[in-house]
Design a protein around this motif. Structure first.
Motif, PDB file in Angstrom:
ATOM      1  N   TRP A 120      18.333 -20.301 -14.670  1.00 39.86           N
ATOM      2  CA  TRP A 120      17.721 -21.588 -15.000  1.00 39.86           C
ATOM      3  C   TRP A 120      16.722 -21.992 -13.920  1.00 39.86           C
ATOM      4  N   VAL A 121      17.132 -21.850 -12.667  1.00 41.31           N
ATOM      5  CA  VAL A 121      16.243 -22.180 -11.550  1.00 41.31           C
ATOM      6  C   VAL A 121      15.021 -21.271 -11.562  1.00 41.31           C
ATOM      7  N   GLU A 122      15.252 -19.988 -11.805  1.00 36.96           N
ATOM      8  CA  GLU A 122      14.149 -19.024 -11.816  1.00 36.96           C
ATOM      9  C   GLU A 122      13.135 -19.344 -12.908  1.00 36.96           C
ATOM     10  N   ASN A 123      13.635 -19.648 -14.127  1.00 40.21           N
ATOM     11  CA  ASN A 123      12.732 -19.970 -15.230  1.00 40.21           C
ATOM     12  C   ASN A 123      11.981 -21.268 -14.979  1.00 40.21           C
ATOM     13  N   THR A 124      12.667 -22.251 -14.390  1.00 44.21           N
ATOM     14  CA  THR A 124      12.024 -23.533 -14.094  1.00 44.21           C
ATOM     15  C   THR A 124      10.921 -23.363 -13.057  1.00 44.21           C
ATOM     16  N   ILE A 125      11.241 -22.645 -11.973  1.00 45.92           N
ATOM     17  CA  ILE A 125      10.241 -22.403 -10.928  1.00 45.92           C
ATOM     18  C   ILE A 125       9.072 -21.595 -11.478  1.00 45.92           C
ATOM     19  N   ALA A 126       9.389 -20.609 -12.334  1.00 50.61           N
ATOM     20  CA  ALA A 126       8.334 -19.766 -12.917  1.00 50.61           C
ATOM     21  C   ALA A 126       7.348 -20.598 -13.734  1.00 50.61           C
ATOM     22  N   LYS A 127       7.865 -21.562 -14.489  1.00 47.96           N
ATOM     23  CA  LYS A 127       6.986 -22.415 -15.299  1.00 47.96           C
ATOM     24  C   LYS A 127       6.094 -23.277 -14.428  1.00 47.96           C
ATOM     25  N   ILE A 128       6.672 -23.812 -13.347  1.00 44.39           N
ATOM     26  CA  ILE A 128       5.893 -24.645 -12.419  1.00 44.39           C
ATOM     27  C   ILE A 128       4.802 -23.809 -11.754  1.00 44.39           C
ATOM     28  N   ILE A 129       5.183 -22.591 -11.321  1.00 49.61           N
ATOM     29  CA  ILE A 129       4.210 -21.702 -10.678  1.00 49.61           C
ATOM     30  C   ILE A 129       3.113 -21.303 -11.656  1.00 49.61           C
ATOM     31  N   ASP A 130       3.496 -21.025 -12.899  1.00 47.84           N
ATOM     32  CA  ASP A 130       2.511 -20.652 -13.919  1.00 47.84           C
ATOM     33  C   ASP A 130       1.454 -21.742 -14.096  1.00 47.84           C
ATOM     34  N   LYS A 131       1.917 -23.000 -14.165  1.00 46.61           N
ATOM     35  CA  LYS A 131       0.985 -24.114 -14.328  1.00 46.61           C
ATOM     36  C   LYS A 131       0.047 -24.218 -13.137  1.00 46.61           C
ATOM     37  N   ALA A 132       0.612 -24.021 -11.926  1.00 47.57           N
ATOM     38  CA  ALA A 132      -0.207 -24.098 -10.711  1.00 47.57           C
ATOM     39  C   ALA A 132      -1.226 -22.961 -10.659  1.00 47.57           C
ATOM     40  N   LEU A 133      -0.776 -21.752 -11.021  1.00 45.75           N
ATOM     41  CA  LEU A 133      -1.695 -20.609 -11.025  1.00 45.75           C
ATOM     42  C   LEU A 133      -2.806 -20.796 -12.043  1.00 45.75           C
ATOM     43  N   ASN A 134      -2.446 -21.369 -13.178  1.00 44.01           N
ATOM     44  CA  ASN A 134      -3.415 -21.586 -14.245  1.00 44.01           C
ATOM     45  C   ASN A 134      -4.450 -22.633 -13.847  1.00 44.01           C
ATOM     46  N   ARG A 135      -4.008 -23.599 -13.049  1.00 45.96           N
ATOM     47  CA  ARG A 135      -4.898 -24.707 -12.665  1.00 45.96           C
ATOM     48  C   ARG A 135      -5.757 -24.383 -11.459  1.00 45.96           C
ATOM     49  N   PHE A 136      -5.181 -23.728 -10.464  1.00 51.48           N
ATOM     50  CA  PHE A 136      -5.866 -23.561  -9.184  1.00 51.48           C
ATOM     51  C   PHE A 136      -6.404 -22.151  -8.931  1.00 51.48           C
ATOM     52  N   THR A 137      -6.110 -21.184  -9.811  1.00 49.85           N
ATOM     53  CA  THR A 137      -6.608 -19.817  -9.615  1.00 49.85           C
ATOM     54  C   THR A 137      -7.283 -19.307 -10.880  1.00 49.85           C
ATOM     55  N   SER A 138      -7.896 -18.137 -10.745  1.00 49.05           N
ATOM     56  CA  SER A 138      -8.566 -17.506 -11.886  1.00 49.05           C
ATOM     57  C   SER A 138      -7.709 -16.419 -12.526  1.00 49.05           C
ATOM     58  N   ILE A 139      -6.425 -16.333 -12.118  1.00 40.25           N
ATOM     59  CA  ILE A 139      -5.529 -15.327 -12.687  1.00 40.25           C
ATOM     60  C   ILE A 139      -5.213 -15.679 -14.132  1.00 40.25           C
ATOM     61  N   ASN A 140      -5.280 -14.699 -15.017  1.00 43.50           N
ATOM     62  CA  ASN A 140      -4.989 -14.919 -16.426  1.00 43.50           C
ATOM     63  C   ASN A 140      -3.482 -15.070 -16.612  1.00 43.50           C
ATOM     64  N   VAL A 141      -3.016 -16.332 -16.674  1.00 48.47           N
ATOM     65  CA  VAL A 141      -1.586 -16.607 -16.726  1.00 48.47           C
ATOM     66  C   VAL A 141      -1.106 -16.718 -18.166  1.00 48.47           C
ATOM     67  N   LYS A 142      -0.079 -15.958 -18.483  1.00 56.00           N
ATOM     68  CA  LYS A 142       0.569 -16.040 -19.792  1.00 56.00           C
ATOM     69  C   LYS A 142       2.054 -16.278 -19.566  1.00 56.00           C
ATOM     70  N   ASP A 143       2.639 -17.176 -20.352  1.00 57.97           N
ATOM     71  CA  ASP A 143       4.054 -17.479 -20.227  1.00 57.97           C
ATOM     72  C   ASP A 143       4.844 -16.457 -21.042  1.00 57.97           C
ATOM     73  N   TYR A 144       5.161 -15.314 -20.412  1.00 62.86           N
ATOM     74  CA  TYR A 144       5.868 -14.256 -21.123  1.00 62.86           C
ATOM     75  C   TYR A 144       7.282 -14.667 -21.497  1.00 62.86           C
ATOM     76  N   ILE A 145       7.881 -15.569 -20.721  1.00 63.87           N
ATOM     77  CA  ILE A 145       9.226 -16.043 -21.041  1.00 63.87           C
ATOM     78  C   ILE A 145       9.233 -16.737 -22.382  1.00 63.87           C
ATOM     79  N   GLU A 146       8.196 -17.552 -22.625  1.00 60.93           N
ATOM     80  CA  GLU A 146       8.118 -18.264 -23.899  1.00 60.93           C
ATOM     81  C   GLU A 146       7.709 -17.320 -25.029  1.00 60.93           C
ATOM     82  N   LEU A 147       6.742 -16.436 -24.766  1.00 62.51           N
ATOM     83  CA  LEU A 147       6.250 -15.531 -25.799  1.00 62.51           C
ATOM     84  C   LEU A 147       7.337 -14.592 -26.303  1.00 62.51           C
ATOM     85  N   LEU A 148       8.192 -14.117 -25.409  1.00 57.80           N
ATOM     86  CA  LEU A 148       9.214 -13.145 -25.775  1.00 57.80           C
ATOM     87  C   LEU A 148      10.590 -13.767 -25.946  1.00 57.80           C
ATOM     88  N   ASP A 149      10.677 -15.085 -25.864  1.00 56.67           N
ATOM     89  CA  ASP A 149      11.949 -15.798 -26.042  1.00 56.67           C
ATOM     90  C   ASP A 149      13.014 -15.240 -25.106  1.00 56.67           C
TER      91      ASP A 149
END
Length: 258
Positions: A120-149
């Motif tokens: 739970w902690v890992e998934n929560t942190i991953a989502k927060i990091i994904d949002k930050a990477l998407n906002r502040f970097t040019s890395i193509n971020v995809k939420d694989y956790i959500e896409l693959l359930d």
């Protein structure tokens, strides 16, 4: 006490920084295990020479991530050592105080370790990091956790095939893994070749690494299944279990439409 607090903060930041780096590496196409390994290696300055390391050097985005991590890691380790020395080197304090300090450090590390192992902690942190990477970097971020359930019982894992594995020397069409609810996403050969979305006639060899998707329990069972009669029986039971699960799911779907 100030040096002890600084040490604990450095521990927390170190874990968070390596988590951010490994998440960023994952979004460049590197596997989860390889991302964690390379992030921790770069942060600690160990510098293992592996095929993944070569892929990082040849990839401009991964190379920038690792370079930043190496720089931060050197600063963090030096700061941690300095804080650790200051925590215990104090002539005005008694031995009992040092014992308390050691207890606080060990307890804090144990709590931090437990938190890093929490899905739970890992998934929560991953989502927060994904949002930050998407906002502040040019890395193509995809939420694989959500896409693959991957939030429930499902996960992506790497299975190592050996001569005793039930999977060894069989074509995918003859395995019937889909009847167990398992999908082979890709196969990595010993020579470094990668087969994405392998077809039914692809043969699995004893040195392959399989990237698979399915329920955690089913993948664990498959990983330890032997190439014998007992393995065939486990395959049969797994198919029956998946069939029951699918019938339950169909019943729930029908109720939801009523």
């Amino acid at each position: 006490m100030g040096s002890l607090i600084s040490l604990l903060i450095i521990f927390v930041l170190s874990v968070l920084i390596t988590k951010i780096a490994s998440q960023a590496l994952m979004h460049t196409g590197l596997s989860k295990d390889a991302s964690k390994f390379q992030a921790r290696s770069a942060f600690t300055g160990v510098g293992f020479t592996t095929s993944e390391a070569e892929k990082i050097v040849n990839h401009p985005v991964r190379r920038r991530i690792i370079m930043a991590l190496m720089l931060i890691g050197n600063i963090g380790i030096i700061s941690a050592m300095a804080s650790l020395i200051l925590t215990f080197v104090n002539p005005d304090k008694q031995n009992i105080d040092n014992i308390i300090r050691i207890g606080i450090i060990i307890g804090s590390l144990a709590i931090l370790y437990a938190l890093t192992k929490s899905k739970w902690v890992e998934n929560t942190i991953a989502k927060i990091i994904d949002k930050a990477l998407n906002r502040f970097t040019s890395i193509n971020v995809k939420d694989y956790i959500e896409l693959l359930d991957l939030q429930g019982d499902y996960e992506i894992n790497v299975l190592n095939v050996n001569k005793e594995s039930w999977l060894s020397d069989k074509k995918i069409r003859n395995l019937g893994l889909r009847e167990e609810g398992i999908i082979i996403i890709g196969i990595k050969r010993k020579n470094g070749a990668y087969i994405g979305s392998p077809h039914a006639d692809t043969k699995i060899t004893a040195t392959d690494q399989l990237i698979v998707y399915g329920r955690e329990k089913a993948l664990r069972n498959l990983e330890h299944r032997k190439h014998d009669l007992a393995g065939d029986q486990e395959h049969k039971k797994a198919k029956e279990s998946q069939s029951i699960e699918m019938k339950k799911q169909d019943a729930m779907d029908k109720q939801s439409f009523q």
